[in-house]
Design a protein around this motif. Structure first.
Motif, PDB file in Angstrom:
ATOM      1  N   LEU A 182       1.189  -5.227  -1.765  1.00 50.68           N
ATOM      2  CA  LEU A 182       0.358  -3.783  -1.583  1.00 50.68           C
ATOM      3  C   LEU A 182      -0.490  -3.400  -3.157  1.00 50.68           C
ATOM      4  O   LEU A 182      -1.610  -3.905  -2.710  1.00 50.68           O
ATOM      5  CB  LEU A 182       1.238  -2.682  -1.077  1.00 50.68           C
ATOM      6  CG  LEU A 182       1.310  -2.496   0.495  1.00 50.68           C
ATOM      7  CD1 LEU A 182       2.783  -1.280   0.290  1.00 50.68           C
ATOM      8  CD2 LEU A 182       0.372  -2.635   1.156  1.00 50.68           C
ATOM      9  N   THR A 204       6.077   4.309  -4.379  1.00 49.94           N
ATOM     10  CA  THR A 204       4.633   3.947  -4.735  1.00 49.94           C
ATOM     11  C   THR A 204       4.403   4.132  -5.925  1.00 49.94           C
ATOM     12  O   THR A 204       3.810   3.281  -6.497  1.00 49.94           O
ATOM     13  CB  THR A 204       4.291   4.920  -4.202  1.00 49.94           C
ATOM     14  OG1 THR A 204       4.325   5.618  -2.467  1.00 49.94           O
ATOM     15  CG2 THR A 204       2.104   5.628  -4.346  1.00 49.94           C
ATOM     16  N   THR A 232       7.454  -6.382  -0.104  1.00 46.61           N
ATOM     17  CA  THR A 232       6.138  -5.623  -0.014  1.00 46.61           C
ATOM     18  C   THR A 232       5.311  -4.674  -0.623  1.00 46.61           C
ATOM     19  O   THR A 232       4.252  -4.791  -0.756  1.00 46.61           O
ATOM     20  CB  THR A 232       6.764  -4.846   1.775  1.00 46.61           C
ATOM     21  OG1 THR A 232       7.478  -5.519   2.359  1.00 46.61           O
ATOM     22  CG2 THR A 232       5.696  -3.962   2.309  1.00 46.61           C
ATOM     23  N   PRO A 233       6.447  -4.748  -1.635  1.00 54.78           N
ATOM     24  CA  PRO A 233       5.897  -3.240  -2.599  1.00 54.78           C
ATOM     25  C   PRO A 233       4.475  -4.749  -3.254  1.00 54.78           C
ATOM     26  O   PRO A 233       3.603  -4.106  -3.929  1.00 54.78           O
ATOM     27  CB  PRO A 233       6.565  -2.731  -3.119  1.00 54.78           C
ATOM     28  CG  PRO A 233       7.731  -2.888  -3.019  1.00 54.78           C
ATOM     29  CD  PRO A 233       7.672  -3.819  -1.718  1.00 54.78           C
ATOM     30  N   PHE A 286      -2.977  -7.160  -3.029  1.00 51.81           N
ATOM     31  CA  PHE A 286      -4.122  -6.357  -2.172  1.00 51.81           C
ATOM     32  C   PHE A 286      -5.148  -5.256  -2.886  1.00 51.81           C
ATOM     33  O   PHE A 286      -6.403  -5.304  -2.968  1.00 51.81           O
ATOM     34  CB  PHE A 286      -3.771  -5.806  -0.296  1.00 51.81           C
ATOM     35  CG  PHE A 286      -3.656  -6.853  -0.180  1.00 51.81           C
ATOM     36  CD1 PHE A 286      -4.891  -7.053   0.747  1.00 51.81           C
ATOM     37  CD2 PHE A 286      -2.280  -7.939   0.034  1.00 51.81           C
ATOM     38  CE1 PHE A 286      -4.436  -8.047   1.659  1.00 51.81           C
ATOM     39  CE2 PHE A 286      -2.186  -8.583   1.629  1.00 51.81           C
ATOM     40  CZ  PHE A 286      -3.332  -9.344   1.450  1.00 51.81           C
ATOM     41  N   LEU A 287      -4.382  -3.997  -3.660  1.00 56.87           N
ATOM     42  CA  LEU A 287      -4.703  -2.901  -4.889  1.00 56.87           C
ATOM     43  C   LEU A 287      -5.443  -3.414  -5.156  1.00 56.87           C
ATOM     44  O   LEU A 287      -6.287  -3.328  -6.058  1.00 56.87           O
ATOM     45  CB  LEU A 287      -4.086  -1.940  -4.718  1.00 56.87           C
ATOM     46  CG  LEU A 287      -3.553  -1.176  -4.115  1.00 56.87           C
ATOM     47  CD1 LEU A 287      -3.008  -0.848  -4.506  1.00 56.87           C
ATOM     48  CD2 LEU A 287      -4.351  -0.219  -3.214  1.00 56.87           C
ATOM     49  N   THR A 306     -11.733  -3.176   3.867  1.00 56.85           N
ATOM     50  CA  THR A 306     -11.533  -1.921   2.933  1.00 56.85           C
ATOM     51  C   THR A 306     -12.675  -1.032   2.749  1.00 56.85           C
ATOM     52  O   THR A 306     -12.682  -0.091   3.375  1.00 56.85           O
ATOM     53  CB  THR A 306     -11.418  -2.010   1.799  1.00 56.85           C
ATOM     54  OG1 THR A 306      -9.792  -3.281   1.614  1.00 56.85           O
ATOM     55  CG2 THR A 306     -10.449  -0.886   1.117  1.00 56.85           C
ATOM     56  N   PHE A 363      -3.131   7.509  -2.832  1.00 53.76           N
ATOM     57  CA  PHE A 363      -1.764   7.856  -2.741  1.00 53.76           C
ATOM     58  C   PHE A 363      -1.478   8.927  -2.215  1.00 53.76           C
ATOM     59  O   PHE A 363      -0.829   9.363  -1.377  1.00 53.76           O
ATOM     60  CB  PHE A 363      -1.537   6.817  -3.643  1.00 53.76           C
ATOM     61  CG  PHE A 363      -0.706   4.952  -2.859  1.00 53.76           C
ATOM     62  CD1 PHE A 363       0.421   5.137  -1.900  1.00 53.76           C
ATOM     63  CD2 PHE A 363      -1.334   4.312  -3.627  1.00 53.76           C
ATOM     64  CE1 PHE A 363       0.149   3.910  -1.843  1.00 53.76           C
ATOM     65  CE2 PHE A 363      -1.690   2.515  -3.337  1.00 53.76           C
ATOM     66  CZ  PHE A 363      -1.004   2.346  -2.746  1.00 53.76           C
ATOM     67  N   ILE A 373       4.113  -2.733   8.034  1.00 51.24           N
ATOM     68  CA  ILE A 373       2.770  -3.281   7.022  1.00 51.24           C
ATOM     69  C   ILE A 373       2.199  -4.172   6.811  1.00 51.24           C
ATOM     70  O   ILE A 373       1.342  -4.567   6.614  1.00 51.24           O
ATOM     71  CB  ILE A 373       3.377  -2.686   5.119  1.00 51.24           C
ATOM     72  CG1 ILE A 373       4.096  -1.501   5.465  1.00 51.24           C
ATOM     73  CG2 ILE A 373       3.093  -3.449   4.365  1.00 51.24           C
ATOM     74  CD1 ILE A 373       4.727  -1.188   3.743  1.00 51.24           C
ATOM     75  N   LEU A 419      -6.939   2.163   9.360  1.00 53.50           N
ATOM     76  CA  LEU A 419      -5.580   1.442   8.609  1.00 53.50           C
ATOM     77  C   LEU A 419      -5.507   0.085   9.320  1.00 53.50           C
ATOM     78  O   LEU A 419      -6.315  -1.428   9.556  1.00 53.50           O
ATOM     79  CB  LEU A 419      -4.192   2.137   8.670  1.00 53.50           C
ATOM     80  CG  LEU A 419      -3.968   2.837   7.687  1.00 53.50           C
ATOM     81  CD1 LEU A 419      -2.316   3.455   8.178  1.00 53.50           C
ATOM     82  CD2 LEU A 419      -3.708   1.608   6.287  1.00 53.50           C
ATOM     83  N   VAL A 477       4.585   0.261  -6.532  1.00 53.80           N
ATOM     84  CA  VAL A 477       4.044  -0.394  -6.369  1.00 53.80           C
ATOM     85  C   VAL A 477       2.317  -0.457  -6.930  1.00 53.80           C
ATOM     86  O   VAL A 477       1.641  -0.920  -7.762  1.00 53.80           O
ATOM     87  CB  VAL A 477       3.044   0.087  -5.077  1.00 53.80           C
ATOM     88  CG1 VAL A 477       1.931  -0.012  -4.377  1.00 53.80           C
ATOM     89  CG2 VAL A 477       3.896  -0.045  -3.915  1.00 53.80           C
ATOM     90  N   LEU A 495      -1.483  -5.858   6.961  1.00 53.89           N
ATOM     91  CA  LEU A 495      -2.253  -6.318   6.575  1.00 53.89           C
ATOM     92  C   LEU A 495      -1.842  -8.286   6.876  1.00 53.89           C
ATOM     93  O   LEU A 495      -2.272  -8.872   6.061  1.00 53.89           O
ATOM     94  CB  LEU A 495      -0.795  -6.743   5.055  1.00 53.89           C
ATOM     95  CG  LEU A 495      -1.018  -5.910   4.271  1.00 53.89           C
ATOM     96  CD1 LEU A 495      -0.214  -5.925   3.294  1.00 53.89           C
ATOM     97  CD2 LEU A 495      -2.618  -5.020   3.223  1.00 53.89           C
TER      98      LEU A 495
END
Length: 355
Positions: free
Chosen positions: A46, A159, A42-43, A49-50, A209, A83, A317, A240, A162, A321
């Motif tokens: 994310l 975070t 998951t991290p 995607f960023l 986004t 963030f 999450i 979101l 990530v 997503l």
């Protein structure tokens, strides 16, 4: 020429059946494996995607002479600050919700009691009227809100992972074109398809986004002007959930309309509902299709299946997503003539394949 007998036909068809069965089994095994290591994946998901969203701004800065390391540092700082502000706003909203939840629950319970007495006065049998609704206690709501606030504080620790993964992915983005050339030196068409797929992914995620950020900002400002409590929380939620077509907008609007009804009155609740409908209609049905250039919608059945599958694999999450993940899969299928039929089947409209 000898004609094959009917007994030979099932034998010839068996390999195709087994291929589909083995493919389905492989998909199930892969999804189960991803679920088992979701806390690790998951991290990085994310961060990916960023990185995809920030790739166009990174290229824009580098084309204007900004050094690569400085442009990555600028994006890293901007995302990190975003963030921090996001978590700070969510924590403040959750703490505010913890203090005001008992008041809203008491008001809702009073309304339900009045409604029950009104129905009772109309002559409806008592045994058909529920004595109460199974609402959680005020203490349970307060504890839940407090746990959410503390959980947000703990989540900030992950975070850093990530952001680090995001930074390294941005560093890789500069060498991606050279790697494609090295990976497919004699296959120009494969390189063109890969670049076309990447451009489609960049464009979709960047526009989606931006639309989600605009939705959350407009909803948050509008609710603040109207005077609805926890406007920041509902704005973040609207942004979101904008990634989820139709269903996300309904889920995002419900708590804000309910809080407006309980705290302000029927008129303000109607205004909030109209505002949500107007914002989602203009952004989702007018602006997004215009900037996308063509329909990139998914079939409603695919949307539902995506929510269930990715939510099961990656949790909340994954649900947020789920549509971007499925859309990336659809764009990958559209990029190849051999799999374009599957992309057409996932679409929300009938369209002719490219020639």
């Amino acid at each position: 020429m000898q004609t094959p007998s009917p007994s030979q036909l099932p034998t010839n068809a068996m390999p195709v059946v087994w291929q589909w069965l083995l493919g389905a089994a492989a998909v199930v095994i892969i999804l189960a494996g991803l679920k088992a290591i979701s806390h690790i994946v998951t991290p990085f998901l994310l961060a990916a995607f960023l990185a995809i969203i920030c790739a166009p701004p990174l290229g824009w800065m580098q084309r204007r002479g900004v050094p690569g390391a400085l442009s990555i540092l600028i994006l890293f700082s901007a995302v990190g600050l975003l963030f921090f502000l996001l978590f700070l706003a969510l924590k403040g909203a959750a703490e505010s919700l913890a203090t005001q939840a008992p008041m809203y629950q008491a008001k809702l319970s009073g309304w339900l009691d009045q409604l029950r007495l009104l129905i009772e006065a109309r002559g409806l049998p008592d045994d058909l009227i529920p004595k109460g609704l199974p609402l959680p206690g005020a203490g349970a709501l307060t504890d839940t809100a407090k746990s959410v606030a503390s959980g947000l504080g703990q989540f900030t620790a992950s975070t850093l992972l990530v952001l680090l993964a995001f930074m390294f992915l941005l560093m890789e983005e500069g060498t991606l074109s050279g790697k494609l050339n090295a990976a497919f030196p004699a296959r120009r068409r494969a390189r063109v398809r890969a670049r076309r797929f990447l451009r489609s992914v960049y464009r979709y995620l960047l526009i989606k986004t931006a639309a989600s950020a605009a939705t959350g900002l407009i909803v948050g400002i509008s609710l603040t002007i109207i005077g609805v409590d926890f406007a920041v929380l509902w704005g973040i939620l609207a942004g979101l959930l904008n990634f989820i077509p139709t269903i996300g907008s309904i889920i995002a609007a419900f708590p804000a309309v309910l809080i407006a009804l309980l705290g302000l009155g029927v008129g303000e609740a109607v205004i909030v509902l109209v505002m949500y409908v107007a914002v989602n209609t203009v952004i989702g049905n007018v602006l997004e299709p215009r900037f996308m250039g063509r329909s990139l919608g998914l079939s409603p059945l695919i949307v539902l299946v995506s929510l269930l599958i990715w939510g099961w694999v990656f949790g909340p999450i994954g649900m947020i997503l789920s549509i971007p993940l499925t859309m990336i899969a659809k764009l990958a299928l559209d990029a190849s003539p051999q799999t374009r039929w599957a992309g057409i089947m996932m679409s929300d409209e009938v369209r002719k394949p490219k020639t």
